[in-house]
Scaffold this active site. Structure first.
Site, mmCIF file in Angstrom:
data_model
loop_
_atom_site.group_PDB
_atom_site.id
_atom_site.type_symbol
_atom_site.label_atom_id
_atom_site.label_comp_id
_atom_site.label_asym_id
_atom_site.label_seq_id
_atom_site.Cartn_x
_atom_site.Cartn_y
_atom_site.Cartn_z
ATOM 1 N N HIS A 56 0.847 -1.186 0.000
ATOM 2 C CA HIS A 56 0.000 0.000 0.000
ATOM 3 C C HIS A 56 0.879 1.231 0.000
ATOM 4 O O HIS A 56 1.923 1.236 0.647
ATOM 5 C CB HIS A 56 -0.922 0.015 1.229
ATOM 6 C CG HIS A 56 -2.064 0.952 1.056
ATOM 7 N ND1 HIS A 56 -1.961 2.290 1.334
ATOM 8 C CD2 HIS A 56 -3.320 0.745 0.600
ATOM 9 C CE1 HIS A 56 -3.120 2.866 1.058
ATOM 10 N NE2 HIS A 56 -3.956 1.966 0.611
ATOM 11 N N ASP A 67 -8.075 -5.167 -0.060
ATOM 12 C CA ASP A 67 -8.655 -6.013 -1.094
ATOM 13 C C ASP A 67 -8.187 -7.454 -1.074
ATOM 14 O O ASP A 67 -8.605 -8.249 -1.914
ATOM 15 C CB ASP A 67 -8.417 -5.390 -2.470
ATOM 16 C CG ASP A 67 -9.364 -4.238 -2.660
ATOM 17 O OD1 ASP A 67 -10.515 -4.389 -2.224
ATOM 18 O OD2 ASP A 67 -8.960 -3.198 -3.188
HETATM 19 N N1 ACO Z 1 4.307 -7.729 -4.804
HETATM 20 C C1 ACO Z 1 5.662 -7.742 -4.924
HETATM 21 N N2 ACO Z 1 6.447 -6.660 -4.735
HETATM 22 C C2 ACO Z 1 5.846 -5.504 -4.410
HETATM 23 C C3 ACO Z 1 4.436 -5.420 -4.274
HETATM 24 C C4 ACO Z 1 3.666 -6.585 -4.475
HETATM 25 N N3 ACO Z 1 2.334 -6.547 -4.344
HETATM 26 N N4 ACO Z 1 4.104 -4.143 -3.948
HETATM 27 C C5 ACO Z 1 5.255 -3.453 -3.904
HETATM 28 N N5 ACO Z 1 6.316 -4.275 -4.167
HETATM 29 C C6 ACO Z 1 7.743 -3.914 -4.135
HETATM 30 C C7 ACO Z 1 8.132 -3.114 -5.360
HETATM 31 O O1 ACO Z 1 8.593 -3.944 -6.408
HETATM 32 C C8 ACO Z 1 9.214 -2.225 -4.791
HETATM 33 O O2 ACO Z 1 10.372 -2.996 -4.645
HETATM 34 P P1 ACO Z 1 11.842 -2.325 -4.818
HETATM 35 O O3 ACO Z 1 11.937 -1.299 -3.743
HETATM 36 O O4 ACO Z 1 12.786 -3.457 -4.694
HETATM 37 O O5 ACO Z 1 11.839 -1.721 -6.201
HETATM 38 C C9 ACO Z 1 8.717 -1.896 -3.389
HETATM 39 O O6 ACO Z 1 7.912 -3.032 -3.021
HETATM 40 C C10 ACO Z 1 7.907 -0.612 -3.273
HETATM 41 O O7 ACO Z 1 6.818 -0.695 -4.198
HETATM 42 P P2 ACO Z 1 6.247 0.531 -5.035
HETATM 43 O O8 ACO Z 1 5.609 0.000 -6.270
HETATM 44 O O9 ACO Z 1 7.328 1.580 -5.198
HETATM 45 O O10 ACO Z 1 5.182 1.102 -4.016
HETATM 46 P P3 ACO Z 1 3.988 2.057 -4.393
HETATM 47 O O11 ACO Z 1 3.654 2.790 -3.157
HETATM 48 O O12 ACO Z 1 4.307 2.862 -5.625
HETATM 49 O O13 ACO Z 1 2.813 1.053 -4.809
HETATM 50 C C11 ACO Z 1 0.960 -0.424 -4.679
HETATM 51 C C12 ACO Z 1 1.790 0.665 -3.973
HETATM 52 C C13 ACO Z 1 0.542 0.088 -6.098
HETATM 53 C C14 ACO Z 1 -0.295 -0.685 -3.883
HETATM 54 C C15 ACO Z 1 1.812 -1.699 -4.815
HETATM 55 O O14 ACO Z 1 2.144 -2.186 -3.516
HETATM 56 C C16 ACO Z 1 1.123 -2.811 -5.615
HETATM 57 O O15 ACO Z 1 1.251 -2.842 -6.841
HETATM 58 N N6 ACO Z 1 0.360 -3.728 -4.951
HETATM 59 C C17 ACO Z 1 -0.385 -4.762 -5.640
HETATM 60 C C18 ACO Z 1 -1.690 -4.184 -6.175
HETATM 61 C C19 ACO Z 1 -2.704 -3.912 -5.085
HETATM 62 O O16 ACO Z 1 -2.963 -4.745 -4.224
HETATM 63 N N7 ACO Z 1 -3.324 -2.724 -5.176
HETATM 64 C C20 ACO Z 1 -4.376 -2.340 -4.238
HETATM 65 C C21 ACO Z 1 -3.910 -1.225 -3.339
HETATM 66 S S1 ACO Z 1 -5.159 -0.870 -2.151
HETATM 67 C C22 ACO Z 1 -6.283 0.030 -2.990
HETATM 68 O O17 ACO Z 1 -6.010 0.747 -3.901
HETATM 69 C C23 ACO Z 1 -7.628 -0.075 -2.563
#
Ligand code: ACO
Length: 428
Positions: free
Chosen positions: A307, A364
């Site tokens: 998140h 979710d």
């Molecule tokens: N699975 C694996 N790795 C992940 C995940 C994941 N679900 N989420 C983040 N990471 C990793 C990234 O690859 C990144 O790694 P790094 O630092 O080695 O490059 C690090 O964790 C940080 O991730 P970001 O993408 O920079 O974080 P951001 O805050 O931009 O994204 C997000 C947040 C979009 C929710 C992300 O965690 C994600 O894609 N999650 C899966 C989709 C999801 O469940 N979305 C629902 C969110 S809740 C909502 O909107 C109601």
């Protein structure tokens, strides 16, 4: 004495005011930055950028706190109805008995949707995605209510537009559901409360009432409350960017629904279920899928994990996990996918990759399991999210207009070509 931060760039030094919120969170006011230094800020994804002040929702991602108008989400989910929470978000305080009865009455007077909207369903292909339908129907409401086009008309007109949207949305969602399964639509029964009425239109039939179990109504009520607002997230910011041009509420919310659709935001609930289903069909090997999520050369991410703001736990996920258990128990559903979800969660929470990046199950991760047990097809999950988020979108849109916010228009740092002369086609 008000705090400031000092910024020096070349021979210019400026004092930037520090703005403090009611929960002592602090922000740097950079509104004079460009005028004084020529600089703009660069912050892709707005990770450090506050776009507004707001009195609606407070969340603290480190401590897992979420409050609407000061009330903790745990207390609201446990004790309130969705319309009570909608009133709270829209008007700022919990309603008393008369206010709530008046609000519910107003909503029940506007549940019918213009019959011509039924014609839309003749045009959509039979397997078209419910979110695509929702986006176009909500936007089209503006064509039925031209008095909504100017959001700067009287407060009464704006209120009527908000009530209409909130009241008609469940009816529209139920029609989309009926289209999805090929059944005739069911009209509202206005003696029912908001959630029961929605469940009646969705799972009822034309000729007979279907008794909806109180545990299910309660779980849907909770899910809607948990999704009702989440301050300046992607879809809410979209509603506000569109609304900042003084586009009408229906157009603004329709844009927010589009933003919600993506799997990185509200579309995650559909993506989670599809992922769990794939893992099940693949033999249930959660380690293999965790490894895929950790592999940077593999685009796969663990859906429902991570998140932007919550970095220890998502308080909504904890409530939802409990609700999922009681719904499945009540319905006597033994869903193998729930077992996979639990296994995956446990493995991820003990894995260094996820621990070091502070990745936890979000709202979710478990919501889809409840929706599936109740009988919603996966394509409807994000539509259900939209139904829950609606009062938040409307409240944030209303607050934006009340604050007389300027049109949303970010700057950029241009990285393209410098000026060059046009070359005639034959010379290229
Ligand atoms: N699975 C694996 N790795 C992940 C995940 C994941 N679900 N989420 C983040 N990471 C990793 C990234 O690859 C990144 O790694 P790094 O630092 O080695 O490059 C690090 O964790 C940080 O991730 P970001 O993408 O920079 O974080 P951001 O805050 O931009 O994204 C997000 C947040 C979009 C929710 C992300 O965690 C994600 O894609 N999650 C899966 C989709 C999801 O469940 N979305 C629902 C969110 S809740 C909502 O909107 C109601």
């Amino acid at each position: 004495m008000a705090e400031t931060a000092t910024l020096t760039y070349k021979d210019t030094t400026i004092e930037l005011p520090v703005i403090e919120g009611s929960e002592q969170e602090k922000g740097l006011d950079i509104s004079k930055l460009r005028g004084s230094t020529g600089l703009v800020t660069l912050d892709p994804g707005y990770k450090n950028t506050g776009a507004t002040t707001s009195g609606i929702t407070f969340l603290n991602g480190e401590q897992g706190i979420l409050r609407y108008r000061g009330y903790p989400i745990e207390q609201l989910a446990e004790n309130a109805s969705f319309t009570e929470v909608s009133y709270l978000l829209l008007y700022g305080d919990l309603p008393n008995k008369e206010e709530l009865a008046g609000f519910d009455r107003k909503l029940s007077m506007h549940t019918l949707v213009h019959e011509d909207i039924k014609n839309f369903f003749l045009a959509y292909p039979s397997k078209s995605h419910p979110m695509g339908q929702l986006i176009s129907i909500v936007s089209s409401l503006s064509t039925f209510y031209p008095d909504s086009l100017d959001p700067n008309r009287s407060a009464e007109k704006v209120d009527l537009t908000m009530i209409r949207l909130l009241a008609k949305f469940p009816t529209i969602v139920s029609w989309i559901f009926k289209k999805n399964i090929g059944h005739p639509i069911v009209y509202p029964q206005n003696h029912l409360d908001f959630v029961s009425n929605f469940m009646h239109m969705t799972f009822g039939q034309r000729t007979e009432d279907v008794e909806i179990d109180a545990v299910i109504v309660d779980a849907v009520n909770k899910l809607l409350i948990l999704h009702a607002d989440h301050e300046q997230n992607c879809s809410t910011s979209t509603v506000k960017i569109v609304g900042s041009s003084h586009a009408n509420l229906y157009a603004s919310v329709s844009a927010g629904i589009s933003a919600l659709w993506g799997p990185l935001h509200g579309g995650a609930n559909q993506a989670v279920l599809e992922m769990l289903e794939n893992i099940r069909l693949d033999g249930g090997n959660t380690t293999k899928w965790l490894d895929k999520a950790k592999d940077k050369s593999d685009p796969f991410r663990l859906m429902g994990f991570g998140h932007r703001v919550y970095k220890n736990f998502d308080p909504r996920a904890i409530i939802i996990k409990k609700a999922a258990d009681s719904v499945l128990e009540k319905l006597g559903v033994d869903d193998p996918v729930l077992e996979i979800a639990k296994k995956l969660e446990e493995a991820a929470l003990n894995d260094d990759y996820f621990k070091s990046r502070k990745l936890f199950p979000n709202v979710d991760f478990y919501s889809g399991i409840i929706y599936r047990a109740i009988g919603f097809p996966v394509e409807m999950f994000t539509v259900m999210f939209a139904l829950g988020r609606l009062p938040g979108w409307i409240a944030q849109w209303k607050e934006m207009l009340e604050l007389k916010s300027p049109i949303g228009r970010p700057r950029q740092i241009y990285t393209g070509h410098n000026e060059r002369n046009f070359v005639a086609l034959n010379d290229r």
